[in-house]
Scaffold this active site. Sequence first.
Site, PDB file in Angstrom:
ATOM      1  N   CYS A  73       2.298  63.862 -88.065  1.00 47.61           N
ATOM      2  CA  CYS A  73       3.657  63.251 -87.944  1.00 47.61           C
ATOM      3  C   CYS A  73       2.663  61.312 -88.315  1.00 47.61           C
ATOM      4  CB  CYS A  73       2.888  62.302 -86.004  1.00 47.61           C
ATOM      5  SG  CYS A  73       3.168  63.372 -85.259  1.00 47.61           S
ATOM      6  N   THR A  74       3.682  60.848 -89.514  1.00 50.90           N
ATOM      7  CA  THR A  74       3.186  60.165 -89.999  1.00 50.90           C
ATOM      8  C   THR A  74       2.780  58.689 -89.173  1.00 50.90           C
ATOM      9  OG1 THR A  74       4.708  60.663 -91.199  1.00 50.90           O
ATOM     10  CG2 THR A  74       3.874  58.709 -92.010  1.00 50.90           C
TER      11      THR A  74
END
Lengths: 712, 712
Positions: free
Chosen positions: A582-583
């Site tokens: 997940c950025t």
Amino acid sequence: MDTLQHEELKYSKYDMAIDTSFWNESYSQKINKWRLEEPIAFLNAFVSTPLVAATQLSIPSHLAYLRNDSFLASLSESTSSRSVASVLFPGFMKNYNHLEALENMDARNALYYALYELLLRPLFFTTYESMQEEECAWNAMSFTSFCVFSFIDGKKFSFRHREAFPSLKLSSPIYVEEAFHGFSNFPLDISACEKIHQFAKERISFKNTPFVCAVEDRDVHFADFSPSMFANMAERHTNVFICFWNFSSRCDRVDSGAKNLFNCLRLALPQLQKFHFLALQGSKDACVYCACTCKQQAIESVERTFQRVVDALNSKDPQCVDWKVLFESNSDPVLKASGWISREDKVENLNSVMNPEERANKGSQCNLQLMKWRAAPNIQLDEIQNCKALLLGTGTLGCNVARNLLMWGVRHITLVDRSTVSYSNLGRQTLFLFEDAKNGTEKCIAGASALRNIIPGVCVTPVSLNIPIPGKRAGADKQELIERVAVLRDLITSHDVVFLLTDSRESRWLPSLLAAAHGTPVINVALGFDSFLVRRHGVVSVTSGSNVVGTDHGEQPLSCYFCKDIYAPSKSQLSSTLDRQCTVTRPGVSSMASALAVEMLASLYQNPAGFRFTCKEELQGNPGCLGIVPSIMRGNIRSYQINHEIEQRSSKCTACSASILNQYHAHGTDFIIKCLEDPCFIEEVCGLKEQRSTDEAALCDTFSDSSSANDN
Amino acid sequence: MDTLQHEELKYSKYDMAIDTSFWNESYSQKINKWRLEEPIAFLNAFVSTPLVAATQLSIPSHLAYLRNDSFLASLSESTSSRSVASVLFPGFMKNYNHLEALENMDARNALYYALYELLLRPLFFTTYESMQEEECAWNAMSFTSFCVFSFIDGKKFSFRHREAFPSLKLSSPIYVEEAFHGFSNFPLDISACEKIHQFAKERISFKNTPFVCAVEDRDVHFADFSPSMFANMAERHTNVFICFWNFSSRCDRVDSGAKNLFNCLRLALPQLQKFHFLALQGSKDACVYCACTCKQQAIESVERTFQRVVDALNSKDPQCVDWKVLFESNSDPVLKASGWISREDKVENLNSVMNPEERANKGSQCNLQLMKWRAAPNIQLDEIQNCKALLLGTGTLGCNVARNLLMWGVRHITLVDRSTVSYSNLGRQTLFLFEDAKNGTEKCIAGASALRNIIPGVCVTPVSLNIPIPGKRAGADKQELIERVAVLRDLITSHDVVFLLTDSRESRWLPSLLAAAHGTPVINVALGFDSFLVRRHGVVSVTSGSNVVGTDHGEQPLSCYFCKDIYAPSKSQLSSTLDRQCTVTRPGVSSMASALAVEMLASLYQNPAGFRFTCKEELQGNPGCLGIVPSIMRGNIRSYQINHEIEQRSSKCTACSASILNQYHAHGTDFIIKCLEDPCFIEEVCGLKEQRSTDEAALCDTFSDSSSANDN
Ligand SMILES: [Zn+2]
Ligand SMILES: [Zn+2]
Ligand SMILES: [Zn+2]
Ligand SMILES: [Zn+2]
């Protein structure tokens, strides 16, 4: 009209029917043409002639019909569109910017203005050089005409309007002395009547104006109508008639066009006391022969009024003249205006009537068109709106970029992603809904359906594709890898711009290479925790199929995302930890970066050099109407700043260097597969490997130098 | 066990049942606590005792059960949670960051490590100061324990895991010499048996450990179990038994905890060759009396192994020790480890099992929690996530701000707007769908339902309210106006932050005043064509009900949106043209401004001074963990820049000056109504009117001065 003998001549009114296509078109005129102006727009109304109205299943001839093509000025001149079945009545439309202006409009003055504009002009120039000149002027008049006053609520797609068929009323009425119904009852030779009817029928197919005829036994003389001609004929013949098609559906009345015709004649010839007319209808039995009388007009009063008008018009725009003062300054006004169809404004709300998909498409473009009104009159919207955008990655960035493209009117969007919507995407990936996560829908599919739920007309294609990444041996899946490369290449060559929005660096390499090789512009967006990068890659001309990669300007194009790398990208052997998957960014970073990426695209389309806009040009500063187009922007929301950079293509880039592109042009997919299977091969081809060994040698030298220096 | 005489003693295995609540909790532990670490997390498994398992509708006692509260370390110590019905078995969980680490895990080594960690520790310290000390150490041992190895895919909410109940195996087995089923068959006095059963029953309610007893006729001696105690008792008595509850559901086997118990005893007393045990069950008929024999262990080999372990542990972390080498270095290993429940990893995908609403809520917060892992370990998320946000305006800005708030985990959002969704909103107002425009849904309603469709758990309240605007006489609607003011005031006082996002300047005046008066922070966003303004208003302490408006710091607070105005805001008499109604902006402007407004909020919550953060503090630079918090940002996407400004409250502000606020505190709604009905009154109160006449006088003076100068 036997019943009407010695009574006042009565007139029937016109009515107006307005098609939704007319409002649709007037909306377009407003948005695209009139904008903040309130011009007089000339229109044509379609009216069925009395030749067909009474006999066929047709619109009754007292009904003027407005359609989208009513705006075409050329219609009135084109003979091809003319037929015996319908004629065009001229008119105008004035659309106000403010509702209050329509509501508070001076209705009487507006009507006088319409009468002047549509009817009375020829009257105010009483002296003509020749009878021909006068005839010309009167022939151009349309005794039946109309005006539309409106306010368009562009947001609600609702149209408030009032219409009039302005008509002249003189202070003294016209009386019917004698009236005869049907040719057989006329005190005239029947074959003369037939001749007149035939002449009128032929005439209406090219010209719907009254004419004058003189009947002597079986002989009929025809002439175009003008006051002088009428007076001249009346002097020389006994049975002189003003002839016209009667658009009234009632045989005991004439239409209000005839009213204007007679009253104009009386203004031109104030001494006139008697005249005859033939009111023609399709059925010969419905035609009427009528002898009229009227009081002569006070000549001085008419002349004074005319002079006041001419003086006023010499000093002012007709729209600004106070017509009431001109016509009503004496206690007994020379003429009065009437003709409003209704006292109340009508309101059409077309939201419910129109095709909602079309409305959505049009409505959503509205804000863009409005830019031309004030903020950016020279903006070119067609190119960006026709642009086909390829979005590689439909995550946080992809969703936001797609939304911003929609805002700019882009209607061709291809979404590429292979993952499915998960619950953790919901907050940030602005196209996805709870249901998508619950169903585990593929992101590209969910994104496409979200875009269609916003603008049903958007042409969005979802593609479930795993972008090939260097450093993973294909092995048995080689054929499948070749296919994935082919799909990606076809996508890149068939779009006008590629947005690189994937969540890993490695997955951007192949698209960067292919786009550079095929000359497709790339806009690349990458996020940090509280920072972002938005950049466009350099674009060069590509002669398809050749291995020559040149620049337009004899200078190096802009760099790409990989130009500064010293290693080829390669898939890491370990899977990512959750926070790498997940950025993890501050939410605003993605919103801002995506917005800027699309604004960069919009600015590029306004720039004369377009996507080939290079370093030199950027530095020289040659912005389009939307301002500068930086090539690299780095933003930071720790310090809330945006910095601009500029960088030229590296000769050793793993993605865009000439050596790489030449090898690709020479060997195509084979070359790509070799690169994907062995990142070291990429480094060999582009020269990074060689450079590194040189650098290392240099480094060793430095150390030995310094150690020997210590020895000394 | 008659059938088993002279055969090897057989053991039954434990099995494990894992509740979804356990995975849910382990996900939380991962996100919030472990983050990038891979710590050993100690757990408790719930197991039904043989007292109830056989007789009631209960979980069979060979099944260890993991639940969310398995993570509570205190459970094992709390006596209140203990009961005769179930006991806790200790264990641990090790979660890997990378899937590969779990897949490539050295299973044997992991099991040895678990045996050491959970069971063998006391064995490696053979010399105890006293028998008491030894007893203490052995009493703390749990002969039944377990370990869980896992990898959590946080995005898919899927859990890959393998479990073991590690058990010791010595090179020589234990043989059953004699076995008797049921008390009545035991070669013991029945009342002695009853005593033992009763003792064991009482003991299990506070301590589930084996014990030793010696039976002499009807007399029974009890003692805690330890090798020395066992040896001591065995020396002094004939009938000495090791007693334990047998968790096996089969009466011909003992559980693997008993296996560990016996083998530990044999390691501690390598010369042991004979022992008796009583395996107790709930039913007295199912209890077993058993006499066992075994070969004595090679004492030197055991001691060498133990010494190697002690040496290794003195120099290394137990997790890093290569246990296989320690135990298996000689050809005949002293002990072997076994106990994997299954050879294959199990995968639980809980997306389909769990309450999806909860998953959506949790999942969408995931990215925020991940910030703590690396990027911002000190970030405080609770305050912003509990913040109640009031959005005045649900247009382009309102939609984007709401989305960005969702991204930051804000779950209380109130949307205020009175207009309906139109087709022209679709592209830009990112919460609305085609259907909303088609149905003409109110924006606040459509927005609320959109937010709920993203995160069902969000608490969003739509309010259809027309914000009162100065300069429109209320007339007969005065009561309704008073009510609208009251609704707005109640909204402002019941929220933690107000976002000003309406499309007109005038509509921001009353909220600015009320927020200033009641001390509610305001973030104000305004858009130009290619520029934007994001600013926060100054906040001062307000003693509710008093008319004293003071600052915390003895300095002027920050300015508000109206501080620089020289006229009071007032509704213009004309309606807006279409391009003024639709905010005509480059799309990116709204996306950026909304993002920055919410980032400003997030930064403020990280700042020690919070919303009261003033000019001085801003200039001194005292940022929180998210960086600086500018008070005014002006962005421009013509030049792609953001500028920061700072401004103090004006003493003549129409919205936030002391004179205005004092009047409001003194006269409340009456004062507001007066202002709304007459903008000149506002100018009088705040002193703008006086200043203007002074300015004009000064202007006149200037002119007369210059003219007199010319005269000279
Ligand atoms: Zn009749
Ligand atoms: Zn490059
Ligand atoms: Zn048995
Ligand atoms: Zn202020």
